[in-house]
Structures are given as C-alpha cells and as structure tokens.
Design a protein around this motif. Structure first.
Motif, mmCIF file in Angstrom:
data_model
loop_
_atom_site.group_PDB
_atom_site.id
_atom_site.type_symbol
_atom_site.label_atom_id
_atom_site.label_comp_id
_atom_site.label_asym_id
_atom_site.label_seq_id
_atom_site.Cartn_x
_atom_site.Cartn_y
_atom_site.Cartn_z
ATOM 1 N N SER A 1 -2.791 2.727 -3.148
ATOM 2 C CA SER A 1 -3.485 1.601 -2.511
ATOM 3 C C SER A 1 -3.533 1.823 -1.001
ATOM 4 C CB SER A 1 -2.740 0.284 -2.771
ATOM 5 O OG SER A 1 -2.545 0.088 -4.148
ATOM 6 N N CYS A 2 -4.583 1.272 -0.366
ATOM 7 C CA CYS A 2 -4.751 1.423 1.070
ATOM 8 C C CYS A 2 -5.487 0.187 1.604
ATOM 9 C CB CYS A 2 -5.561 2.698 1.340
ATOM 10 S SG CYS A 2 -5.496 3.263 3.035
ATOM 11 N N ASP B 1 -7.670 -0.172 -4.294
ATOM 12 C CA ASP B 1 -6.791 0.379 -5.331
ATOM 13 C C ASP B 1 -7.507 1.505 -6.057
ATOM 14 O OD1 ASP B 1 -4.877 -1.556 -4.741
ATOM 15 O OD2 ASP B 1 -5.752 -2.989 -6.149
ATOM 16 N N GLN C 1 0.813 -1.213 0.000
ATOM 17 C CA GLN C 1 0.000 0.000 0.000
ATOM 18 C C GLN C 1 0.850 1.268 0.000
ATOM 19 O OE1 GLN C 1 -2.436 0.444 3.549
ATOM 20 N NE2 GLN C 1 -1.075 -0.848 4.757
ATOM 21 N N ARG D 1 -7.356 -4.639 0.033
ATOM 22 C CA ARG D 1 -6.581 -3.497 -0.449
ATOM 23 C C ARG D 1 -7.449 -2.721 -1.433
ATOM 24 N NH1 ARG D 1 -2.635 -5.770 -3.848
ATOM 25 N NH2 ARG D 1 -4.103 -5.096 -5.431
#
Lengths: 284, 263
Positions: B139-140, B133, A57, B131
């Motif tokens: 991305s987180c 996107d 991430q 995740r």
C-alpha cells in the motif's frame, strides 16, 4: 441424550458415549479442509510481496518493515535466501527466499511445496483463497449460531472458574501424558478451543476483511482497530502462525491420547470414556 | 458387534494414514485442478461474483474510501506495471508535452467527445489523499488530482443501455508468445459515477509523471490498483464486456485475475 446410547462394557469398565454433535463434526472437517487451502493459497499470496509492515502503508522510502523474505546475491555470487525479522538478518537459503535443488533454484519466499498452485500464480492463489474464505466464514457463523442456541458454547467451550483454577494441574497432567477420557473437555482443552474459535478465527476473518479496499469503504473502523491495512496484513500472518502452531499440538495430542478413539469421535461422534472407577485420575 | 468395531477401527486407521499423506503430495497434485480453464478453478472463481454483490450491498453507492491528511504522504507513489510506454503515438505525444493529447470518449453516448488536457483541467476538479492498494499486497498513500469521471460522462451523455466504462490504454504488456497486448480495463456504472472516481492528471501536487500514467489515469478508490488504468487513450461506454480482449473485462482479468477487485 448421552445416556440413551451409552454402552457399558462390564469387563473393561469402559463406556462409549456420543461425544461430538453433528454440528461440531461437520464444522470441524469443513474447517480442516478450508484451512488447508487457505494456508497454502495464503502463502502463495504472501509470495507476491513477501514483506510485512506496521501502519497503513508499505515503506519504500522509509523503513516500517517487520518481516521480509527475499533472494539476494551473496558475496560468492550465488543467490541466498535472506529473511529479515525486526532488522535481524537470517540466512534461510534452502527453505525461505531461495529453495529447491542447486541446479534448479526457486526464488520465492515460501517454496512451491507450501503453496497452491506450486508455481507462482497470484491470480489463482487469490481465487482459491477467497473461495475458501467464504466457506470458512460461513462455517464459522453457522457454528457460532448453533453453539449459542444448543448450549455447546456455554457448556463445552467457555471455561468456568473451576476450569481456570484447575489450569496448572491440567497443564501438568497433559505434560505427563496423562489423559483422562471424560465426558467433557479438560480446562486446558476448553481454553485452547476458546482461544482458537473465539479469538483467532474472528481475528483472521476481520484482518482479512481489513485488507479489502471495498470493505474499508463499508467499515472504515476496521483499519482503525488494527492500526492500518499493512498492520492488519501482519496480524493476519501472525494469526496464521498461531493456527499452524495449534494444528501441530492438536495433531500430536490426537496421537498421544489415542488416535482411533479420538478420530472416531470426530467422525461418528462415538467416544470411549474411562470407566467410572477410573475417573478419579489414574492412568487409563 | 465387536467385528464391526474392529472393521471400523481398521478403516479409520487406513483413512487416517491416507489422509496424513495428503499435505505431502497435495501441492503438485492440485496444480492440474487449478490451471486456467479447469472446472474446479472456474467454480471457485464464482466466489468473486458473491463478493461483488455482498460488497455492493454493504458499501452502498456512495460509501467513500478513507481519505488521509497531508502528513500521511511519506513517500512518492510507487510506480508499478508499465512505467514507460513504447507505443510510437504515445512517445510523440510525450515528447510534445502531451499538447496534442485528446481523450476520446465514445461508444454508447449521445455526443462523442475529444478532450484536450487543458479542457479536462478546466472541468470540475477533485483532489483527495488515498491509499493505493496493489494486488501484490503493498500500500502507498498519495494525493491525486483530476476530473470526476461522472463530469466527463455527463458531458458526453450516457445512453441508458450502457453498463460499463471501458478504458483503452497506450501501454502494452509483453506476454511472450502472444506478443505485445494493449492494457485495458473496465468498471461498472456505479463505480464510474462514484464521487471519488477521477481521471487523474496530478499526483502529489505535480503533473502526473510518466511512470505513474501520464497524461491521464483512472482512480477507482474502492478497488485494487490493477483496475486503475494508466496512460488512458480512450473511453468507451459499452453494454457488454465479451467483445473486448479475451472477454473478461481487462488485461489482468484475461490472465485470471478477478474482474471485481474490491477485495
């Protein structure tokens, strides 16, 4: 096959052979066009979020950034292009982050002359990128299959032990601009082409696929081998830089070795090699 | 013979010089071909249909997006797009803690539904850490809790002619001359029925914050963030996307983004 169309010119000790097969020539130019658009649309896509990270991430509450290219407000109130590479801050005003003339600044990581479209348009950048990505990958698979079957890969691309042994000599010859126009590639050429075709091209395709959430569901091992989606995005960018570097040397070499002969060989396939007497190593 | 060679050489030289100027002039010159509605752009955009079919073939109906462990949640979910809708109905609902919120499920269904948040929370629930996107490139990782969309669809009973699920939202986006345009999105029945596709009301163990789409947002884990409509007002089962918005199946799609966002 080569002997069938050999044309000897007695006076200049020159021989013209058919050097590049039709598959090599067609794939070469398809890749050239595809990579041109992939580069410029890729930089457009990069501009939408001009930061690269390691891992899965993007760190907003923590720092896992490798590279970022931004516009910031400087001490004098003017916008400055700030590129941060591994924590090192570099002022890139005029080229990266902030570019264009003083009265009409563009606040993009890469300037408009390096992107398609020239203005900010992520949607179109993606349309162009994925169209040429399909063309690029289809060309690669065709080339690989054809080169396996017709022996091009084994004969011309994969370096032999003697090629690797002769690499330092080959490198020095290239540095001295002594180019031997032979039937086959030199060791240095073979290794360069093998790295581009068999390492960088597949790496580009695989890291590209790794960024696709759909492909992540189909092939979860993709993010594992590259260390996460954001790491894959970083590798994709680094491979781009390596390919741009290859392109620069490639074009330089074409001009240094005789652009007309080299271009002709990649268009018509016909290539003039040094006469048999000159094969020993003297300059052309 | 030699004349032919010279001509060819001359041709190649001219061609080479001409080709070498392409990159310099190329970028602005290409803009016209790539503007909205231009033929070249439309032809290239067809590649998305190929991507859609190939990915559907490769992933299969139930191929799962990767799920992560709690330790990989290292930050809050980054809000993007609308973060505070200004619609009057929405503001009234928000002020009352969404007590009066009703999810409207209609279109090609056997029974029209109007579900409160409590009713949605009492349906089967699913929690997963995935995740997110964004189409921009970031991305987180976050934990999402919600009701599987398939459970809501089963409750309503989907008619056989339904091909897409359309999500209408409370938030609007300002498009300058076009004024405020309501956000909407759509997915096909395969993604709608996917086990990880949920109507989320929880984020990282808390009720879904307003910035992330309260009271209800979509999670479609095998596609990009813009597919995952926030602030859902109603759900409609439809057979064709053409009558809605500009006909491309979503707010961003109408602006040129691909309908299939698995890439």
């Amino acid at each position: 096959m080569a002997t069938a169309i050999e044309k000897h010119d007695i006076h200049s000790q020159r021989t013209t052979i058919r050097r590049h097969g039709i598959v090599t020539r067609v794939t070469h130019w398809t890749w050239a066009v595809a990579l041109f658009f992939l580069l410029l649309s890729g930089l457009q896509i990069f501009n939408a979020h001009p930061s690269l990270y390691i891992g899965e991430q993007s760190g907003f509450a923590f720092d896992n950034s490798v590279l970022s290219i931004r516009a910031v407000r400087g001490a004098d109130g003017n916008a400055e292009g700030l590129t941060t590479l591994f924590g090192r801050r570099i002022d890139t005003t005029g080229l990266l982050g902030v570019s264009g003339p003083e009265d009409s600044r563009v606040y993009e990581a890469f300037p408009g002359w390096l992107t398609v479209p020239s203005y900010h348009d992520l949607a179109t950048g993606r349309v162009v990128h994925f169209f040429f990505a399909w063309l690029f990958a289809a060309t690669f698979i065709s080339w690989f299959a054809a080169s396996l079957i017709n022996g091009h890969l084994r004969r011309d691309i994969l370096p032999s032990f003697s090629d690797i042994r002769g690499l330092p000599g080959s490198f020095l010859e290239h540095l001295r601009f002594r180019f031997h126009h032979c039937r086959s590639y030199t060791g240095l050429q073979k290794i360069s082409y093998a790295i581009v075709l068999l390492v960088l091209f597949p790496l580009m395709i695989l890291t590209g696929l790794t960024m696709s959430p759909g492909m992540n569901a189909a092939m979860p091992w993709l993010t594992e081998i590259f260390g996460g989606r954001q790491a894959a995005r970083t590798i994709h960018f680094v491979v781009m830089l390596l390919l741009v570097g290859f392109f620069a040397i490639h074009i330089f070499m074409v001009f240094a070795a005789g652009p007309i002969n080299e271009m002709r060989s990649m268009v018509t396939g016909r290539y003039r090699i040094d006469g048999e007497a000159a094969e020993g190593g003297s300059e052309r | 013979m030699s004349r032919i060679i010279i001509n060819r050489r001359r041709f190649l030289t001219v061609a080479g010089v001409a080709a070498s100027t392409l990159p310099l002039a190329g970028c602005d010159a290409l803009d016209g071909m790539l503007s909205s509605g231009a033929t070249a752009r439309d032809v290239m955009a067809k590649a998305n249909g190929l991507t859609y079919r190939v990915q559907r073939f490769l992933i299969g109906a139930d191929g799962l997006a990767k799920e992560f462990s709690e330790s990989e949640i290292r930050q809050g979910q980054r809000p993007n797009g609308s973060t505070d809708p200004t619609d009057a109905t929405y503001i009234a609902l928000r002020v009352a803690g969404f007590a009066g919120y009703r999810l409207d499920v209609g279109g090609l269904v056997d029974r029209r539904l109007r579900l409160s948040l409590d009713e949605l929370r009492n349906m089967p629930s699913r929690t997963h850490i995935t995740r997110h996107d964004c189409v921009e490139g970031w991305s987180c990782i976050a934990k999402w809790t919600g009701v599987p969309l398939s459970a809501v669809l089963d409750e309503a009973g989907v008619k056989s002619e339904a091909r897409y699920v359309l999500f209408r939202c409370f938030d609007t986006m300002n498009l300058g001359l076009s004024g405020e345009v309501a956000y909407y999105e759509s997915i096909d029945m395969l993604d709608a029925r996917h086990p990880q596709t949920i109507l989320a009301y929880g984020l990282n163990g808390e009720p879904l914050p307003v910035a992330n789409g309260a009271p209800l947002r979509l999670r479609v884990e095998r596609q990009l963030g813009y597919k995952m409509a926030k602030y859902i007002r109603s759900i409609e089962l439809v057979s064709d996307l053409a009558p809605y918005g500009q006909g491309k199946g979503g707010f961003w799609e109408d602006l040129g983004y691909d309908w299939y966002a698995g890439i």
